[in-house]
Write a protein that holds these residues in place. Structure first.
Motif, short mmCIF file in Angstrom:
data_model
loop_
_atom_site.label_atom_id
_atom_site.label_comp_id
_atom_site.label_asym_id
_atom_site.label_seq_id
_atom_site.Cartn_x
_atom_site.Cartn_y
_atom_site.Cartn_z
N MET A 11 60.89 86.47 49.80
CA MET A 11 59.90 85.42 49.58
C MET A 11 60.37 84.43 48.52
O MET A 11 60.18 83.21 48.66
CB MET A 11 58.56 86.05 49.17
N ALA A 49 54.00 89.62 47.00
CA ALA A 49 54.75 89.35 48.24
C ALA A 49 54.76 90.59 49.12
O ALA A 49 54.91 91.72 48.64
CB ALA A 49 56.17 88.92 47.91
N VAL A 57 55.76 87.12 54.08
CA VAL A 57 57.09 86.60 54.39
C VAL A 57 57.12 86.04 55.81
O VAL A 57 57.65 84.95 56.06
CB VAL A 57 58.16 87.70 54.21
N CYS A 70 51.26 80.97 49.92
CA CYS A 70 51.76 82.34 49.86
C CYS A 70 51.96 82.86 48.44
O CYS A 70 51.63 84.02 48.15
CB CYS A 70 53.09 82.43 50.62
#
Length: 346
Positions: free
Chosen positions: A81, A203, A208, A267
């Motif tokens: 990530m 993450a 991802v 994210c």
């Protein structure tokens, strides 16, 4: 072409000019990124031998459950990530600087990052039951609206006031988010503050995959329009005469950085300065047109975020600093230096 260091490659109807030196430099930078990922997999609060990394990747059943979980479910998604978000932000910054013809242009500096963050925070606080799939959509909506507002107010994205208006909009959105968070529940604010700092601790493989699903179409869009972008740098009259539709090209090359920034912010939160720094670094180590600049900025962005995450994760054990804070320590002075160099242009 030989004197300029260019070589032609052909595959059927496809042909391109490449610089072998630039390809070698990109290869070395990529190897450095792989080495950083290997370092990050081995080191941490629980060190894992290098020999165990290969077994974790190719023979996971030969490791203990704890070692396999740490490598495959915590460290590897986090490092992937970091590399992906760094590449996204680096390429977004290179594209934005090209279309604005301004070395200070960056999706974060014109308010796109704050617009994305505000939209995602609104979703997190007001609609907590929505799945992660909606985060990039909300972030993209906020980023696009912010970019449109800045473009309308500036009226010309190639002039310095485009950056100044963008900074003003960024501050206004940051103030609005501050007011919003002071009235929210304390537990929600703690989660939001960690996310806004650009932390990669959360993450996971689904994140991802979601980031990659949004990133690669934008990567392809920017690389496919790179040759037209080189022509557009000659000026609108010359580019139009050579068959480039400058208005459509500008729309595509503004939308792609917004998409990349929105996916990254959705994210891992707000990581600043990567899109500002890496294009300048790429111009120093690479020669060539937009394709080389975009590729170099992506690789250097991945390197920068990987390095920042490793430093924040390992340098202050048992405490961890978010990667966004580590990068800000570098990016703040760099931005001031750029402003000083351009002090007579505003």
């Amino acid at each position: 072409m030989n004197r300029a260091g260019l070589r032609a490659i052909r595959a059927g109807a496809f042909s391109a000019l490449i610089r072998p030196r630039a390809m070698i430099v990109l290869g070395l930078l990529t190897m450095a990124g792989v080495a950083l990922m290997g370092f990050g997999l081995i080191h941490g609060s629980l060190p894992i031998p290098g020999s165990a990394i290969g077994r974790a990747l190719f023979m996971p059943e030969s490791l203990s459950a704890d070692a396999r979980y740490i490598v495959m479910d915590i460290r590897l998604p986090r490092l992937l990530m970091a590399a992906l978000c760094g590449a996204m932000l680096g390429m977004a910054g290179a594209a934005m600087q090209s279309i604005a013809r301004n070395g200070l242009a960056d999706p974060g500096l014109i308010g796109v990052r704050e617009g994305c963050s505000a939209a995602v925070l609104l979703m997190m606080f007001q609609f907590p039951a929505l799945s992660l799939f909606w985060r990039p959509l909300m972030g993209m909506a906020g980023g696009v609206l912010t970019a449109l507002l800045v473009v309308v107010l500036a009226r010309d994205i190639s002039r310095p006031r485009f950056i100044l208006i963008g900074i003003g909009v960024s501050w206004a959105l940051a103030a609005a988010m501050g007011v919003f968070m002071t009235t929210a529940d304390v537990r929600d604010v703690q989660t939001a503050m960690l996310w806004l700092a650009g932390s990669l601790h959360a993450a996971s493989w689904p994140l991802v995959g979601m980031a990659a699903a949004w990133a690669f179409p934008a990567f392809a869009l920017l690389l496919l329009t790179a040759r037209a972008a080189d022509v557009a740098l000659l000026g609108n009259p010359a580019a139009t005469g050579l068959g480039v539709r400058t208005s459509r090209l500008a729309l595509l090359r503004v939308f792609a950085p917004v998409m990349l920034t929105a996916a990254c912010v959705s994210c891992v939160g707000s990581i600043g300065f990567v899109g500002l720094i890496t294009p300048h670094m790429a111009r120093l180590v690479l020669r060539g047109g937009q394709a080389a600049l975009l590729s170099g900025s992506a690789v250097l962005g991945a390197l920068l975020v990987l390095l920042a995450d490793n430093v924040g994760r390992l340098a202050f054990l048992p405490l961890q600093l978010p990667a966004g804070i580590v990068i800000s320590l570098i990016g703040g002075p760099f931005f001031l230096l750029l402003l000083w160099q351009r002090r007579d242009r505003f």
